[in-house]
Design a protein around this motif. Structure first.
Motif, PDB file in Angstrom:
ATOM      1  N   GLY A  93      21.307  -8.043  31.270  1.00 62.96           N
ATOM      2  CA  GLY A  93      22.303  -7.070  31.685  1.00 62.96           C
ATOM      3  C   GLY A  93      22.632  -7.162  33.157  1.00 62.96           C
ATOM      4  N   HIS A  96      24.991 -10.047  33.792  1.00 60.05           N
ATOM      5  CA  HIS A  96      26.348  -9.671  33.371  1.00 60.05           C
ATOM      6  C   HIS A  96      26.972  -8.721  34.390  1.00 60.05           C
ATOM      7  N   ASN A  97      26.176  -7.781  34.906  1.00 65.08           N
ATOM      8  CA  ASN A  97      26.691  -6.836  35.886  1.00 65.08           C
ATOM      9  C   ASN A  97      27.135  -7.557  37.166  1.00 65.08           C
ATOM     10  N   ARG A 114      35.206  -6.345  30.773  1.00 63.49           N
ATOM     11  CA  ARG A 114      34.441  -6.841  29.617  1.00 63.49           C
ATOM     12  C   ARG A 114      32.992  -7.141  30.013  1.00 63.49           C
ATOM     13  N   ALA A 117      31.098  -3.951  30.523  1.00 67.52           N
ATOM     14  CA  ALA A 117      30.774  -3.351  29.222  1.00 67.52           C
ATOM     15  C   ALA A 117      29.581  -4.068  28.591  1.00 67.52           C
ATOM     16  N   GLN A 118      29.550  -5.393  28.670  1.00 65.94           N
ATOM     17  CA  GLN A 118      28.413  -6.156  28.130  1.00 65.94           C
ATOM     18  C   GLN A 118      27.130  -5.805  28.879  1.00 65.94           C
ATOM     19  N   GLN A 120      26.423  -3.044  30.324  1.00 61.69           N
ATOM     20  CA  GLN A 120      26.024  -1.695  29.906  1.00 61.69           C
ATOM     21  C   GLN A 120      25.382  -1.730  28.520  1.00 61.69           C
ATOM     22  N   ARG A 121      25.964  -2.526  27.602  1.00 61.18           N
ATOM     23  CA  ARG A 121      25.378  -2.657  26.255  1.00 61.18           C
ATOM     24  C   ARG A 121      23.958  -3.209  26.333  1.00 61.18           C
ATOM     25  N   LEU A 122      23.703  -4.053  27.318  1.00 57.66           N
ATOM     26  CA  LEU A 122      22.385  -4.666  27.475  1.00 57.66           C
ATOM     27  C   LEU A 122      21.439  -3.819  28.319  1.00 57.66           C
ATOM     28  N   GLY A 123      21.889  -2.642  28.712  1.00 51.52           N
ATOM     29  CA  GLY A 123      21.011  -1.710  29.402  1.00 51.52           C
ATOM     30  C   GLY A 123      21.117  -1.679  30.910  1.00 51.52           C
TER      31      GLY A 123
END
Length: 136
Positions: A93, A96-97, A114, A117-118, A120-123
């Motif tokens: 995460g 990605h951030n 995008r 969002a990924q 955030q989905r990964l924590g």
């Protein structure tokens, strides 16, 4: 805006330092972060690159070098570094951030959204998402 975003990355990186059982990579990262905090970017570069060369698949070395690239306004270098790291660490995460931050700084708002969002989905905390959208 850049200082705000980069400050958030820098704060996250300081948590990566380890004081017990410190390796050569840890020592380079710690020294690089200290120089970065003092805005001595050339000295920080040497340590971050040494850490990366010693262990290029270690996430905190990628984060540190990527952060340095962004501070030097070498956004394309940061993007390439994060893309490569995401190829072998797609569930990170924080990668990605930081990739999203670099996308934001490069003006690629939709791709940044995008990636945030990924993350955030990964924590990962993706609190810069709205800040990016508001300023570009």
């Amino acid at each position: 805006m850049h200082r705000f975003i980069l400050g958030a990355i820098g704060f996250a990186l300081t948590a990566c330092s380890v004081s017990t059982g410190e390796t050569v990579v840890d020592a380079h990262l710690r020294a690089g972060m200290a120089y970065l905090a003092q805005n001595q970017l050339d000295r920080a570069e040497r340590h971050f690159k040494q850490a990366f060369l010693a262990d290029p698949k270690r996430v905190d070395t990628v984060l540190a070098l990527g952060h340095w690239y962004l501070r030097k306004e070498r956004v394309n270098s940061a993007l390439l570094l994060y893309q490569e790291a995401l190829s072998w660490q797609p569930m990170s995460g924080v990668l990605h951030n930081n990739y999203a931050v670099a996308l934001c700084l490069s003006g690629q708002q939709q791709a940044a959204q995008r990636a945030f969002a990924q993350a955030q989905r990964l924590g990962a905390q993706a609190s810069q998402q709205n800040h990016c959208a508001q300023h570009h």
